[in-house]
Design a protein around this motif. Structure first.
Motif, short mmCIF file in Angstrom:
data_model
loop_
_atom_site.label_atom_id
_atom_site.label_comp_id
_atom_site.label_asym_id
_atom_site.label_seq_id
_atom_site.Cartn_x
_atom_site.Cartn_y
_atom_site.Cartn_z
N ALA A 1 0.83 -1.21 0.00
CA ALA A 1 0.00 0.00 0.00
C ALA A 1 0.86 1.26 0.00
CB ALA A 1 -0.90 0.02 1.23
N PRO A 2 0.51 2.24 -0.82
CA PRO A 2 1.19 3.54 -0.77
C PRO A 2 0.76 4.30 0.48
CG PRO A 2 -0.61 3.66 -2.32
CD PRO A 2 -0.59 2.24 -1.80
N THR A 3 1.60 5.22 0.88
CA THR A 3 1.24 6.02 2.05
C THR A 3 1.11 7.48 1.65
OG1 THR A 3 3.55 6.39 2.62
CG2 THR A 3 2.50 4.48 3.61
N VAL A 4 0.31 8.20 2.40
CA VAL A 4 0.23 9.66 2.24
C VAL A 4 0.55 10.27 3.59
CG1 VAL A 4 -1.37 9.78 0.31
CG2 VAL A 4 -2.23 9.58 2.66
N ALA A 5 1.19 11.42 3.52
CA ALA A 5 1.61 12.08 4.75
C ALA A 5 0.79 13.36 4.98
CB ALA A 5 3.09 12.42 4.70
N HIS A 6 0.53 13.66 6.26
CA HIS A 6 0.05 14.99 6.64
C HIS A 6 1.26 15.80 7.09
CE1 HIS A 6 -3.73 13.14 6.44
NE2 HIS A 6 -4.34 13.71 7.48
N VAL A 7 1.28 17.05 6.71
CA VAL A 7 2.33 17.93 7.22
C VAL A 7 1.68 19.11 7.92
CG1 VAL A 7 3.91 17.34 5.34
CG2 VAL A 7 2.45 19.37 5.14
N VAL A 8 2.45 19.70 8.83
CA VAL A 8 2.09 21.04 9.30
C VAL A 8 2.98 21.99 8.51
CG1 VAL A 8 3.67 20.86 11.26
CG2 VAL A 8 1.89 22.58 11.27
N ALA A 9 2.41 23.03 7.98
CA ALA A 9 3.14 23.97 7.13
C ALA A 9 3.04 25.36 7.69
CB ALA A 9 2.56 23.95 5.71
N TRP A 10 4.09 26.16 7.52
CA TRP A 10 4.07 27.54 7.98
C TRP A 10 4.99 28.38 7.11
CZ3 TRP A 10 6.68 23.56 10.08
CH2 TRP A 10 8.05 23.69 10.26
N ARG A 11 4.80 29.66 7.15
CA ARG A 11 5.60 30.55 6.32
C ARG A 11 6.93 30.83 7.01
NH1 ARG A 11 6.43 35.94 6.01
NH2 ARG A 11 4.92 36.42 7.64
N ASP A 12 8.01 30.74 6.27
CA ASP A 12 9.31 31.14 6.81
C ASP A 12 9.22 32.59 7.26
OD1 ASP A 12 10.11 28.70 5.98
OD2 ASP A 12 11.31 29.41 4.28
N GLY A 13 9.69 32.87 8.42
CA GLY A 13 9.71 34.25 8.89
C GLY A 13 8.38 34.72 9.46
N ASN A 14 7.43 33.83 9.61
CA ASN A 14 6.20 34.22 10.32
C ASN A 14 6.56 34.55 11.76
OD1 ASN A 14 3.87 34.13 11.96
ND2 ASN A 14 2.79 32.97 10.40
N MET A 15 6.27 35.79 12.17
CA MET A 15 6.73 36.24 13.48
C MET A 15 5.68 36.09 14.58
SD MET A 15 9.77 36.88 12.89
CE MET A 15 10.27 37.61 14.44
N ASN A 16 4.55 35.49 14.25
CA ASN A 16 3.54 35.28 15.30
C ASN A 16 4.15 34.39 16.38
OD1 ASN A 16 1.41 34.60 16.94
ND2 ASN A 16 -0.06 34.55 15.26
N PRO A 17 4.32 34.95 17.59
CA PRO A 17 5.01 34.17 18.64
C PRO A 17 4.27 32.91 19.03
CG PRO A 17 4.85 36.50 19.24
CD PRO A 17 3.95 36.28 18.07
N THR A 18 2.97 32.85 18.76
CA THR A 18 2.22 31.65 19.14
C THR A 18 2.50 30.50 18.18
OG1 THR A 18 0.29 32.32 17.85
CG2 THR A 18 0.35 33.00 20.16
#
Lengths: 299, 299
Positions: A264-281
């Motif tokens: 079976a092939p697999t699929v991945a979930h990723v968490v993605a964000w923008r480089d340099g996003n300064m939101n401290p949270t």
DNA sequence: GCTATCAATACCTTTTCGGTATCATGACGA
DNA sequence: TCGTCATGATACCGAAAAGGTATTGATAGC
């Protein structure tokens, strides 16, 4: 007004002791400066705050009122300072997370609970969106983070795998393939398949294509829908079969057979964000998602 | 913390212009002190509030939060100062007014409405009490003012007449006196009277006694009650007749006859207060009650 | 590479603040 | 009634902080 927080602090100390000497001691200053600051405060306010009898002092009605209001003002001020510090540490603020609907059945609930438990003062806004629109929404700053199928390398976008699952076959219970305990790719030859359009979830579509082509099959896509849930519903109506993430089997729809695939092939979930996003949270969120410190910081 | 309201004010100006030069201009200072104060603020908070690109500055997330909180803190501070001034002028605060129940049917409603209209930010607490206890409640400071029958001269207590009314006879409709259009004192001879006990409302009791004795009548008090309303209810049960303030006739109880008296005695309502009561809301209240400035201030 | 712009720094002046010493006032006791 | 004590107000001085002018440093745009 040139009235100062210092004067307010002095006044509160004085109002609580009703004694210039002891109040000054508590403020770690000597008595004359206190007398002067209180006099200045009364002069600038234009309000008599204390009734001095040269023996002991008492608050006027206006003074009593000012005492209460001063306590509130000072508390509000201190709260502002504290909040700034919390905001910088990412413990206070707003985080906007986009995600594909499918993630609502896999990692999103536990990820959200984990983060909200660890950071009770962060306001979280969750926004559903089809996977292909998420990278742009992140790059333009509309979302701080996204949970989606791996969109591949995109300039300015960092990703980290947080979930992986196998694809499986889903077919109507009466379908010939439903009788098999495990399905091989070759057995899907000529079978009409339901899948997402190529532009909506390229990674998923590609995984399916590669799997079928490696068995020499040219897939037939007669019906397409954006959401995995929709695809499964269409399969339940016996409009075709589909290869979907195994987690779709947990929905508990009746009349359907979910069957494992050989190799079976697999699929991945990723968490993605923008480089340099300064939101401290964002950093705490990535930490909750299990993103290593290194890949979270060198973006 | 040595953080100052000035620094907060500077920061808000800067955050609103995002330009050190223009913000300084708005603050009527030159640019270098502003730069220094902002740097000091950031250092003392331990929080980076602005992202300076030497071309133009932008707020950080923490800075945005601090801007909102700073506005609130400054507003709260200014409110405290304003409130102190209002409190001194008697436009803000709490006034506690005691009154005898009977006043609830005469002057109290209009007096209260008048005062609350003119001074919308003063909190008014009304407390019912039998007349004889009111002077002491005022002298001990539990009430700021009282509306009651004239208690006579009491050391430390000032009073001013605000209402005067005649006594009248109230009798059961079937009573022989109910047939008369006007009643003379002599016609009350031997009639059982209902009245307040001597210690509860001495002024009223005395007025009744004087009236009857001037006609040579020795009154018969078989039944006593503290409240005028109670007395009238007892008369309605035909347990006797009574001399009550004319305003009791407005209650509209059926089966009762209110009849004027010849040479009717009068009773006065006064507003009373303690000499030297410093509650600033008291003067406006006395003004609303129509007390002349002179008698209100020389107490 | 030059220039214009804007924030940062250096250095000085002015203001404000706090400290010590002393005074003024009123309560209390002998 | 007078002296004493407690307490807040004043006077005066040195220290700290704030603001001003001149200048430097950095960078975006030509």
């Amino acid at each position: 007004m040139t009235i100062d927080l210092r004067q307010m602090r002095y006044f509160v100390a004085l109002a609580e002791t009703l004694h210039f000497g002891r109040a000054a001691e508590r403020l770690h200053i000597s008595q004359p400066p206190l007398t002067r600051q209180i006099a200045a405060l009364e002069r600038e306010l234009g309000v008599r705050l204390l009734e001095r009898n040269s023996r002991h002092a008492g608050l006027t009605h206006a003074g009593r009122r000012f005492l209460e209001d001063s306590r509130l003002a000072m508390a509000t001020f201190e709260q502002a300072c504290r909040n700034a510090q919390l905001a910088e540490r990412g413990e206070l603020g707003t985080l906007t997370v986009g995600f594909m609907m499918h993630a609502a059945h896999t990692v999103l609930p536990r990820l959200t609970r984990q983060f909200m438990n660890d950071h009770p003062d962060v306001h979280v806004e969750l926004r559903e969106m089809v996977p292909d629109l998420l990278p742009d929404a992140i790059l333009t700053g509309r979302f701080d983070a996204a949970v989606t199928f791996d969109p591949g390398a995109i300039r300015g976008l960092s990703t980290d795998r947080i979930h992986e699952e196998q694809l499986c076959l889903v077919a109507h219970s009466s379908h010939r393939l439903a009788a098999l305990p495990i399905v091989r790719a070759e057995q899907l030859a000529g079978e009409p398949l339901i899948a997402t359009p190529p532009d909506v979830a390229p990674t998923l579509r590609d995984a399916i294509l590669r799997y079928l082509r490696s068995a020499g099959i040219v897939p037939v896509f007669r019906l397409e829908a954006q959401l995995q849930q929709t695809i499964v519903s269409l399969v339940a109506e016996n409009l075709g079969v589909a290869l979907v993430p195994a987690s779709m089997g947990k929905l508990g729809l009746s009349g359907l057979a979910f069957r494992p695939l050989e190799q079976a092939p697999t699929v991945a979930h990723v968490v993605a964000w923008r480089d340099g996003n300064m939101n401290p949270t964002l950093r705490p969120f990535l930490a909750s998602a299990g993103v290593p410190e290194s890949s979270a910081s060198d973006s």
